[in-house]
Write an enzyme that holds these catalytic residues in place. Structure first.
Site, short mmCIF file in Angstrom:
data_model
loop_
_atom_site.label_atom_id
_atom_site.label_comp_id
_atom_site.label_asym_id
_atom_site.label_seq_id
_atom_site.Cartn_x
_atom_site.Cartn_y
_atom_site.Cartn_z
N ASP A 140 0.81 -1.22 0.00
CA ASP A 140 0.00 0.00 0.00
C ASP A 140 0.85 1.27 0.00
OD1 ASP A 140 -2.80 1.09 0.62
OD2 ASP A 140 -1.68 1.93 2.29
N GLU B 116 1.42 -0.39 -4.83
CA GLU B 116 0.46 0.63 -5.23
C GLU B 116 1.25 1.90 -5.48
OE1 GLU B 116 -3.43 3.10 -3.70
OE2 GLU B 116 -1.80 2.71 -2.33
C1 GLC Z 1 -4.05 3.32 -0.25
C2 GLC Z 1 -5.34 2.55 -0.18
C3 GLC Z 1 -6.43 3.45 0.29
C4 GLC Z 1 -6.08 3.92 1.68
C5 GLC Z 1 -4.71 4.61 1.67
C6 GLC Z 1 -4.19 4.78 3.07
O1 GLC Z 1 -4.08 4.32 -1.21
O2 GLC Z 1 -5.61 1.98 -1.44
O3 GLC Z 1 -7.69 2.83 0.29
O4 GLC Z 1 -7.04 4.80 2.17
O5 GLC Z 1 -3.74 3.84 1.01
O6 GLC Z 1 -3.80 3.56 3.60
#
Ligand code: GLC
Length: 528
Positions: free
Chosen positions: A198, A261
């Protein structure tokens, strides 16, 4: 068990919204286990489950209070182990979410860290003195407002790149890095096959904590996130080094995969340079390619994106992606026809095609009122920008709660579930669901579609047709997509046979090596 190199798809499950088996209106792990047969029928060979760990759920699980235990909302450890076992029996790999850059403020590390300035865990998080009676610098949180929160007890500010209940971990502290790597080992040892990692852009920050630059192109509230260029709070000097260290845990195992991500930021230079910084970190680590989010719907735009990404990808597996739990549903963004053709393309590009739950049946944004909103990131009373729109319950059938739950779900089911649902699309031959199933099976049975290289077909005749060529040891496949509303013609190679299409093949004509296809149609050809 299949190895990652042979995996063709990744299906993202938002566990709150997939299937509720205990009647509390919230999805759970047993619900996922129950629906693995459906995923296997569909042709899915790996899943990614968004967080289900112990959490106060202020960001629905992306705020973790215990990385090694299951939140009772979702079930128990035995439920997860049963899920893993069944998935592996069906030859489906399981990827879970790793949230390495922040914890919940309820995590024992943070509780200790905030308790005194000389607590041994103080340096697990980022604490700073204020400047001139104000925050230490101008960094903004992605969930709105300053990234700094003043903590009375010790008289310092802590950093939170997201909600104030999500304090940032200090990756410059080697103990923190070791803790996170041990968490990865804990799940890998249990049999988990991979990690979706993440929000990694803030893993390294400016060591001097200087102010971010202001964005000269921004007009609006000068406190907004967009009012700044995030040249100091993200992608600091140790960005690649820390990612590499994290991904190297995969080397201790036989066949594990990570996927980061990452949304490149065009204000910070060439986006493909940013992709390549990540995609060259480690052979077992990749990044989601989420660049179809702009509304420039023409062949050249998409062609360029695919080409550039593949060039920066070097030897890692590409993860092409068109939706997730943070982005509006593709049908709502693009309309039915375009969404269908984009899914077709997504399932025919190399590497691993990612499908967000419900996109295979064409689920649309929820019809929510301000009272329905549960996401704490949502600007006050704004339904339009809420991430809840793309998190409504999976539409399994046309019953009251769409077969998701026996009780009122945590977010309302979309009224269109009477038409858009798995059961009715299973029996309609030309449904989006059956198109996914056909393409997923083809990806698994024709190695050229998964592993074949990709090049662009030049001179497709006009600017409306995107032509892609896939090649693998003497074999060739072609994908042609018409981006126009009206039918278009283009030339096709000799001996090319239609394998499948977004539309009925009766609507496609071919004569003298010229093919004509309807508007927003995609076609897959193989040269015999
Ligand atoms: C990422 C996740 C999102 C979350 C953020 C903070 O972007 O995909 O849903 O709110 O991280 O953890």
């Amino acid at each position: 068990m299949k190895i990652w190199q042979d995996v063709a798809s990744l299906y993202q499950i938002y566990p709150r919204s997939f299937l509720d088996t205990n009647g509390d209106g919230i999805g759970d792990l047993n619900g996922i286990t129950e629906k693995l047969d459906y995923l296997s029928w569909l042709g899915i060979d790996s899943i990614w489950i968004s967080p289900f760990f112990v959490s106060p759920l202020t960001d629905f699980g992306y705020d973790i209070a215990n990385y090694r235990a299951i939140d009772p909302t979702f079930g128990q450890m035995e439920d997860f182990q049963a899920l893993l076992k069944k998935a592996h029996n069906l030859d489906i790999k399981v990827m879970i979410d790793l949230v390495p850059c922040h914890t919940s403020d309820q995590h024992p590390w943070f509780q200790e860290s905030r308790s005194s300035r000389d607590n041994p865990k103080r340096n697990y998080y980022i604490w700073r003195d204020g400047k001139d009676n104000s925050e230490p610098n101008n960094w903004r949180s992605l969930s709105g407002g300053s990234s700094w929160e003043f903590d009375e007890l010790t008289g310092q500010f802590y950093l939170h790149s997201f909600l104030k209940t999500q304090p940032d971990l200090n990756w410059d502290n080697p103990e923190v890095r070791a803790e996170i790597k041990n968490i990865v080992r804990f799940w890998f040892d249990m049999g988990v096959d991979g990690m979706r990692v993440d929000a990694i852009w803030g893993i390294s920050k400016d060591p001097d904590f200087k102010d971010d630059s202001t964005n000269p192109d921004f007009y609006g509230n000068p406190d907004n996130y967009g009012a700044f260029i995030h040249d100091r709070c993200k992608m600091g000097p140790h960005f690649q080094k820390y990612l590499q260290e994290l991904a190297s845990v995969c080397d201790e195992y036989n066949d594990k995969q990570m996927v980061f991500e990452f949304y490149p930021d065009d204000k910070l230079g060439d986006i493909y340079h940013q992709y390549s910084q990540i995609l060259t970190v480690h052979p077992k680590a990749s990044a989601f390619f989420m660049e179809y989010r702009d509304n420039e719907w023409h062949a050249k735009n998409i062609e360029k994106k695919i080409e550039n990404y593949l060039q920066s990808a070097s030897s890692t597996t590409p993860f092409f992606c068109i939706g997730n739990h943070d982005q509006p549903r593709i049908v709502s963004r693009l309309g039915e026809e375009r969404a269908r053709v984009l899914s077709f393309l997504n399932l025919l590009t190399p590497g691993i095609s990612v499908i967000y739950y419900g996109d295979e049946i064409g689920m649309m944004n929820g019809e929510l009122t301000a009272d329905d909103i549960r996401d704490n990131f949502s600007p006050a009373n704004s339904v339009v920008d809420s991430r809840d729109l793309e998190r409504t319950p999976m539409q399994w059938n046309d019953s009251q709660f769409a077969g998701f739950s026996s009780a009122k779900p945590w977010l309302p089911v979309n009224n269109n579930h009477t038409k858009i649902n798995v059961d009715s699309e299973k029996i309609a031959n030309d449904s989006l669901l059956n198109m996914h199933r056909k393409l997923l099976k083809l990806r698994q049975t024709l190695p050229i579609l998964k592993n074949g290289d990709l090049s662009i077909v030049e001179n497709t005749g006009n600017g409306f047709i995107l032509g892609l060529k896939r090649g693998l040891v003497g074999q060739r496949a072609y994908i042609f997509i018409n981006f126009a509303d009206e039918k278009q013609s283009f030339s096709v190679p000799e001996n090319a046979k239609i394998i499948t299409s977004t539309h009925s093949v009766n609507l496609i004509t071919a004569e003298n090596l010229q093919m004509t296809i309807p508007g927003h149609c995609g076609v897959l050809l193989i040269v015999q």
